[in-house]
Design an enzyme around this catalytic site. Structure first.
Site, mmCIF file in Angstrom:
data_model
loop_
_atom_site.group_PDB
_atom_site.id
_atom_site.type_symbol
_atom_site.label_atom_id
_atom_site.label_comp_id
_atom_site.label_asym_id
_atom_site.label_seq_id
_atom_site.Cartn_x
_atom_site.Cartn_y
_atom_site.Cartn_z
ATOM 1 N N ASP A 37 33.805 42.391 40.867
ATOM 2 C CA ASP A 37 33.419 41.282 40.009
ATOM 3 C C ASP A 37 34.646 40.852 39.200
ATOM 4 O O ASP A 37 35.367 41.695 38.655
ATOM 5 C CB ASP A 37 32.277 41.695 39.066
ATOM 6 C CG ASP A 37 31.784 40.532 38.218
ATOM 7 O OD1 ASP A 37 30.857 39.854 38.661
ATOM 8 O OD2 ASP A 37 32.341 40.323 37.123
ATOM 9 N N GLU A 85 30.699 35.255 41.051
ATOM 10 C CA GLU A 85 32.038 35.827 41.130
ATOM 11 C C GLU A 85 32.003 37.260 41.642
ATOM 12 O O GLU A 85 32.948 38.026 41.453
ATOM 13 C CB GLU A 85 32.725 35.778 39.755
ATOM 14 C CG GLU A 85 32.052 36.601 38.669
ATOM 15 C CD GLU A 85 30.986 35.816 37.906
ATOM 16 O OE1 GLU A 85 30.662 36.211 36.786
ATOM 17 O OE2 GLU A 85 30.481 34.810 38.431
#
Length: 410
Positions: A291, A334
């Site tokens: 992430d 993301e």
């Protein structure tokens, strides 16, 4: 003990279930809906009734009136403690019922039957993008279909091929029975069609045969060969177009449009395949979840265009650290996921740390520096895929909680 009253009462529920029947403590059916005149038979020898007597209730898959059904049976109590009988509700397992249980249209659920015999049938069935599910003592297959557009395209291609096969067989029969004895060149046409039907030559080979026959001096042969040649050319172009379009559709359906990595749908299929390979072959399987740190601040400060550029760069850096046999995809937002077959947890941690270092040392657009956090975990044979991925997600949040820009394993 009023048969008519119980039958009428049960009919009120038969719009949503297959049958409702009432049983006394000896296993005798005293009323049944919707068949109000069918009662007096015994279910005392049925396995579900034996379980009801032992455990007080039953919910599972059994045979009702010769059909596989979901069945639930509960006691009827007088004064809240004295069991005076039982009420059972059954629902026949049909394709329509199984279809209604699915949340999306690109899946099919089929009932294979009771375990044992059904599992032997299952082992001999062709492989596909499926997962076996065991409920009670029944075996179900959950099958993941392709995109609707891809299925329609494959259906169109199949119809064209079938049509051509029919035309080919009809032409072959005509040539064999009426023209072979008259003209020797017909034998070459017939043999070419037979070779194509038996897959000894492809459309190009068949086209060479018909083109050669078209140059024959006999007028009848020339007309037939020219007609076949034109038909084969049209069909060949159409099949080539369909195959090309089908490949493009499959690629677009499986890829993330921003990063070019596999999308969530494709990664689900990869996880299903690799976990099955790991279970069968006994080889290790690891996943890495990453992430981007503080990605919201990038969007808020520089705008979403810059955020998209960062995600695209992250995907390129991620793939540069992996092997060709590994799979990488955008899991959502993301978050990214890498699937590493044949890799244990220690090596997976090393791959993740290599990614972390590469991203930390990379200079993004406008001199920006961005880090990422990583979670690593090893597949435990037999565990559900969602638990496997959830453990990697938990490790990722451990990395976030401990300061970001680091790798954690679980």
């Amino acid at each position: 003990m009023n048969n008519e009253f119980l039958s009428d009462w049960g009919k009120a529920f038969c719009k949503t279930v297959s049958s409702v029947f009432f049983i006394d403590t000896d296993g005798i059916v005293i009323a049944r809906a919707p068949d109000e005149y069918r009662f007096g038979d015994s279910v005392s020898s049925e396995p579900f009734f034996d379980e009801v007597l032992k455990k007080g209730s039953y919910s599972g898959i059994t045979t009702v009136d010769g059909r596989d059904s979901f069945l639930s049976c509960s006691p009827i109590r007088k004064y809240d403690d004295l069991v005076v009988g039982f009420v059972a509700v059954s629902q026949t397992i049909t394709p329509f019922l199984l279809e209604s249980l699915l949340p999306v249209g690109h899946m099919t659920l089929t009932f294979q039957g009771r375990r044992g015999f059904s599992e032997r049938l299952r082992a001999n069935s062709p492989s596909g993008r499926y997962r076996s599910i065991i409920v009670d003592d029944g075996l179900f297959d959950l099958y993941f279909l392709s995109d609707e557009s891809e299925r329609e395209l494959i259906k169109l291609q199949r119809n064209i091929i079938i049509t051509f096969a029919i035309v080919t067989i009809s032409t072959m029969i005509f040539l064999i029975f009426f023209l072979r004895r008259r003209f020797e060149p017909y034998s070459k046409l017939v043999q070419g069609l037979v070779d194509y039907s038996d897959k000894r030559i492809d459309l190009d080979g068949l086209l060479d045969v018909t083109s050669g026959a078209a140059s024959n001096g006999v007028e009848e042969i020339r007309h037939i060969a020219e007609a076949l040649t034109d038909m084969i050319k049209v069909l060949k172009n159409r099949v080539d177009d369909i195959q090309s379009y089908s490949g493009q559709l499959e690629y677009l359906a499986n890829c993330d449009s921003l990063t070019g990595l596999w999308n969530r749908r494709k990664m689900d299929q990869v996880l299903m395949t690799e976990t099955e390979n790991s279970r069968v072959n006994g080889t290790p399987l690891s996943v890495i979840m990453l992430d981007v740190d503080y990605f919201k601040e990038v969007n808020d400060t520089y705008g979403h265009e810059m955020g998209d550029a960062v995600l695209n760069s992250i995907s390129i850096l991620m793939k540069s650290c992996l092997r060709k046999c590994d799979s990488a995809g955008r899991w959502g937002g993301e978050e990214f996921l890498a699937v590493l077959p044949g890799v244990d947890s220690q090596r997976a941690w090393e791959y993740a740390d290599k990614m972390r270092s590469t991203m930390e040392n990379h200079t993004f657009r406008d001199g920006m520096k961005i880090t990422s956090s990583f979670g690593v975990t090893l597949y435990r044979p037999g565990e559900p895929i969602n638990e496997f991925v959830a453990r990697a997600d938990d490790a990722l949040y451990d990395a976030k909680r401990k300061g970001r820009d680091r790798v954690e394993a679980r």
